[in-house]
Design a protein around this motif. Structure first.
Motif, PDB file in Angstrom:
ATOM      1  N   CYS A 139       3.326   4.705  -7.649  1.00  0.00           N
ATOM      2  CA  CYS A 139       4.111   5.738  -6.963  1.00  0.00           C
ATOM      3  C   CYS A 139       4.994   6.518  -7.930  1.00  0.00           C
ATOM      4  O   CYS A 139       5.540   5.948  -8.879  1.00  0.00           O
ATOM      5  CB  CYS A 139       5.016   5.105  -5.896  1.00  0.00           C
ATOM      6  N   GLU A 140       5.136   7.805  -7.640  1.00  0.00           N
ATOM      7  CA  GLU A 140       6.152   8.582  -8.344  1.00  0.00           C
ATOM      8  C   GLU A 140       7.543   8.338  -7.759  1.00  0.00           C
ATOM      9  O   GLU A 140       8.535   8.419  -8.471  1.00  0.00           O
ATOM     10  CB  GLU A 140       5.841  10.083  -8.273  1.00  0.00           C
ATOM     11  N   MET A 141       7.584   8.046  -6.452  1.00  0.00           N
ATOM     12  CA  MET A 141       8.867   7.821  -5.793  1.00  0.00           C
ATOM     13  C   MET A 141       8.773   6.637  -4.839  1.00  0.00           C
ATOM     14  O   MET A 141       7.766   6.456  -4.159  1.00  0.00           O
ATOM     15  CB  MET A 141       9.313   9.071  -5.021  1.00  0.00           C
ATOM     16  N   LEU A 142       9.833   5.849  -4.806  1.00  0.00           N
ATOM     17  CA  LEU A 142      10.007   4.799  -3.799  1.00  0.00           C
ATOM     18  C   LEU A 142      11.194   5.188  -2.939  1.00  0.00           C
ATOM     19  O   LEU A 142      12.270   5.505  -3.461  1.00  0.00           O
ATOM     20  CB  LEU A 142      10.260   3.444  -4.458  1.00  0.00           C
ATOM     21  N   LEU A 143      10.996   5.165  -1.638  1.00  0.00           N
ATOM     22  CA  LEU A 143      12.053   5.536  -0.705  1.00  0.00           C
ATOM     23  C   LEU A 143      12.570   4.304   0.009  1.00  0.00           C
ATOM     24  O   LEU A 143      11.813   3.606   0.698  1.00  0.00           O
ATOM     25  CB  LEU A 143      11.531   6.537   0.328  1.00  0.00           C
ATOM     26  N   VAL A 144      13.847   4.035  -0.158  1.00  0.00           N
ATOM     27  CA  VAL A 144      14.498   2.986   0.616  1.00  0.00           C
ATOM     28  C   VAL A 144      14.920   3.645   1.925  1.00  0.00           C
ATOM     29  O   VAL A 144      16.013   4.212   2.035  1.00  0.00           O
ATOM     30  CB  VAL A 144      15.692   2.384  -0.137  1.00  0.00           C
ATOM     31  N   GLY A 145      14.018   3.641   2.887  1.00  0.00           N
ATOM     32  CA  GLY A 145      14.227   4.387   4.112  1.00  0.00           C
ATOM     33  C   GLY A 145      15.095   3.650   5.111  1.00  0.00           C
ATOM     34  O   GLY A 145      15.120   2.413   5.148  1.00  0.00           O
ATOM     35  N   ASP A 146      15.807   4.421   5.934  1.00  0.00           N
ATOM     36  CA  ASP A 146      16.576   3.768   6.993  1.00  0.00           C
ATOM     37  C   ASP A 146      15.652   3.206   8.067  1.00  0.00           C
ATOM     38  O   ASP A 146      16.097   2.526   8.990  1.00  0.00           O
ATOM     39  CB  ASP A 146      17.627   4.701   7.592  1.00  0.00           C
ATOM     40  N   SER A 147      14.347   3.436   7.913  1.00  0.00           N
ATOM     41  CA  SER A 147      13.358   2.759   8.752  1.00  0.00           C
ATOM     42  C   SER A 147      13.439   1.248   8.598  1.00  0.00           C
ATOM     43  O   SER A 147      12.874   0.504   9.414  1.00  0.00           O
ATOM     44  CB  SER A 147      11.945   3.235   8.397  1.00  0.00           C
TER      45      SER A 147
ATOM     46  N   VAL B 134      15.744  -0.992  -6.758  1.00  0.00           N
ATOM     47  CA  VAL B 134      15.965  -0.534  -8.131  1.00  0.00           C
ATOM     48  C   VAL B 134      15.692  -1.672  -9.113  1.00  0.00           C
ATOM     49  O   VAL B 134      15.057  -1.474 -10.158  1.00  0.00           O
ATOM     50  CB  VAL B 134      17.395   0.023  -8.304  1.00  0.00           C
ATOM     51  N   ARG B 135      16.152  -2.876  -8.790  1.00  0.00           N
ATOM     52  CA  ARG B 135      15.917  -4.016  -9.673  1.00  0.00           C
ATOM     53  C   ARG B 135      14.434  -4.337  -9.815  1.00  0.00           C
ATOM     54  O   ARG B 135      13.992  -4.848 -10.850  1.00  0.00           O
ATOM     55  CB  ARG B 135      16.649  -5.262  -9.158  1.00  0.00           C
ATOM     56  N   GLY B 136      13.650  -4.051  -8.788  1.00  0.00           N
ATOM     57  CA  GLY B 136      12.232  -4.385  -8.822  1.00  0.00           C
ATOM     58  C   GLY B 136      11.341  -3.290  -9.349  1.00  0.00           C
ATOM     59  O   GLY B 136      10.115  -3.438  -9.342  1.00  0.00           O
ATOM     60  N   SER B 137      11.904  -2.199  -9.815  1.00  0.00           N
ATOM     61  CA  SER B 137      11.085  -1.071 -10.264  1.00  0.00           C
ATOM     62  C   SER B 137      11.504  -0.624 -11.660  1.00  0.00           C
ATOM     63  O   SER B 137      12.617  -0.891 -12.103  1.00  0.00           O
ATOM     64  CB  SER B 137      11.203   0.098  -9.275  1.00  0.00           C
ATOM     65  N   TRP B 138      10.599   0.055 -12.328  1.00  0.00           N
ATOM     66  CA  TRP B 138      10.914   0.592 -13.659  1.00  0.00           C
ATOM     67  C   TRP B 138      10.367   2.003 -13.840  1.00  0.00           C
ATOM     68  O   TRP B 138      10.833   2.752 -14.687  1.00  0.00           O
ATOM     69  CB  TRP B 138      10.317  -0.304 -14.758  1.00  0.00           C
ATOM     70  N   HIS B 139       9.378   2.375 -13.026  1.00  0.00           N
ATOM     71  CA  HIS B 139       8.685   3.657 -13.226  1.00  0.00           C
ATOM     72  C   HIS B 139       9.065   4.716 -12.195  1.00  0.00           C
ATOM     73  O   HIS B 139       9.351   5.859 -12.536  1.00  0.00           O
ATOM     74  CB  HIS B 139       7.168   3.425 -13.174  1.00  0.00           C
ATOM     75  N   ALA B 140       9.064   4.337 -10.930  1.00  0.00           N
ATOM     76  CA  ALA B 140       9.273   5.306  -9.852  1.00  0.00           C
ATOM     77  C   ALA B 140      10.728   5.736  -9.754  1.00  0.00           C
ATOM     78  O   ALA B 140      11.648   4.967 -10.040  1.00  0.00           O
ATOM     79  CB  ALA B 140       8.822   4.712  -8.522  1.00  0.00           C
ATOM     80  N   LEU B 141      10.931   6.979  -9.322  1.00  0.00           N
ATOM     81  CA  LEU B 141      12.263   7.433  -8.931  1.00  0.00           C
ATOM     82  C   LEU B 141      12.596   6.771  -7.605  1.00  0.00           C
ATOM     83  O   LEU B 141      11.803   6.828  -6.662  1.00  0.00           O
ATOM     84  CB  LEU B 141      12.286   8.951  -8.813  1.00  0.00           C
ATOM     85  N   VAL B 142      13.741   6.134  -7.517  1.00  0.00           N
ATOM     86  CA  VAL B 142      14.156   5.476  -6.277  1.00  0.00           C
ATOM     87  C   VAL B 142      15.171   6.355  -5.550  1.00  0.00           C
ATOM     88  O   VAL B 142      16.187   6.762  -6.125  1.00  0.00           O
ATOM     89  CB  VAL B 142      14.771   4.090  -6.546  1.00  0.00           C
TER      90      VAL B 142
END
Length: 289
Positions: free
Chosen positions: A59-67, A94-102
């Motif tokens: 992924c380019e982006m990971l969304l921490v959604g209010d879902s 954030v701790r679990g990722s290194w590549h995607a924009l969170v």
């Protein structure tokens, strides 16, 4: 603060960074040039460290959604979600990722009161999670807030069309833009938040032609969910895509059936426990002779 260093000797939560650079807001914005995106952006939701680890390379982006209110906490809607929930889960992703924009959703009631309220909430989210951006729902009415935040160093993702936090006003989760007036408003809302500084805009639950019109009308990437394949990117709730729930929204394609696999694994474990087949010699500790 929710961010901290993990003891790699004792914890499973030990992301192994791969050499590279995390996606940035300018990099996401630049994916759309001359009104088109050569390669669509990939976004999925993540609420936990381990899920982030698994999704991050793709992924380019990971969304921490209010879902997460519904997916994690079993709430009836996203309305009861709190800043504390978003900060805790955002920090884990954030701790679990290194590549995607969170990016982290701003929950209902944390930003609508005034631009100043929105800044205080967004600043807290960014400080406590280490995320790179926040997402907020709303169109023209929220444009001054988007501008206020972006001028003060907080990148913003817009969200127009079906806005789940407004479910009580909308009267449900049906597709938006069925009337000409509503269609025009959705396009106008997208223009307003893009002009105010949003670096991309989620377009949710709208008639396909409206999503196409929005994508053509604004210079920043559109991220579709229940919208159109012509959007500049797509996002889904990961648990929906993985088949973890019985109900599948119309706009979701199931890429797996993990609910069945988890159920089968739990049943096999149950059977072995009751038969005293687990634990076996391989899973117990014995004194050395």
């Amino acid at each position: 603060m929710s961010t901290f260093t993990i003891d790699s000797a004792t914890s499973r939560a030990t992301p192994t960074p791969v050499p590279g650079k995390r996606m940035t807001v300018p990099a996401i914005r630049a994916r759309k040039a001359g009104g088109t995106s050569a390669e669509p952006l990939v976004m999925l939701t993540a609420y936990t460290m381990r899920t982030a680890q698994l999704l991050d390379p793709h992924c380019e982006m990971l969304l921490v959604g209010d879902s997460l209110g519904q997916v994690i906490y079993g709430l009836p809607s996203t309305v009861p979600v709190t800043l504390e929930m978003m900060c805790a889960h955002g920090a884990a992703v954030v701790r679990g990722s290194w590549h995607a924009l969170v990016a982290v959703d701003m929950p209902f009631g944390s930003y609508e009161g005034s631009p100043e309220q929105a800044f205080a909430s967004a600043a807290r989210v960014m400080k406590e999670t280490g995320c790179a951006a926040v997402k907020l729902e709303g169109g023209e009415a929220m444009a001054p807030t988007v501008e206020f935040l972006t001028r003060r160093g907080i990148p913003v993702i817009g969200h127009v069309g079906l806005t789940p936090q407004a479910v009580n006003v909308l009267g449900g989760y049906g597709a938006r833009g069925k009337s000409e007036a509503e269609a025009a408003k959705i396009v106008g809302d997208a223009k307003a938040v893009a002009d105010a500084g949003a670096f991309c805009v989620v377009v949710e639950g709208v008639i396909e032609s409206i999503a196409d019109a929005v994508t053509k009308a604004i210079g920043v990437p559109t991220i579709g969910i229940g919208a159109s394949a012509n959007c500049d990117g797509q996002v889904l709730v990961t648990e929906d895509m993985l088949g973890l729930f019985e109900r599948t929204p119309r706009f979701v394609k199931r890429y797996a059936d993990l609910a069945s696999e988890i159920g089968a694994a739990a049943a096999a474990y149950r059977d072995e426990v009751r038969a005293r087949a687990f634990p076996s010699a391989e899973q117990v500790y014995r004194a050395k002779p």
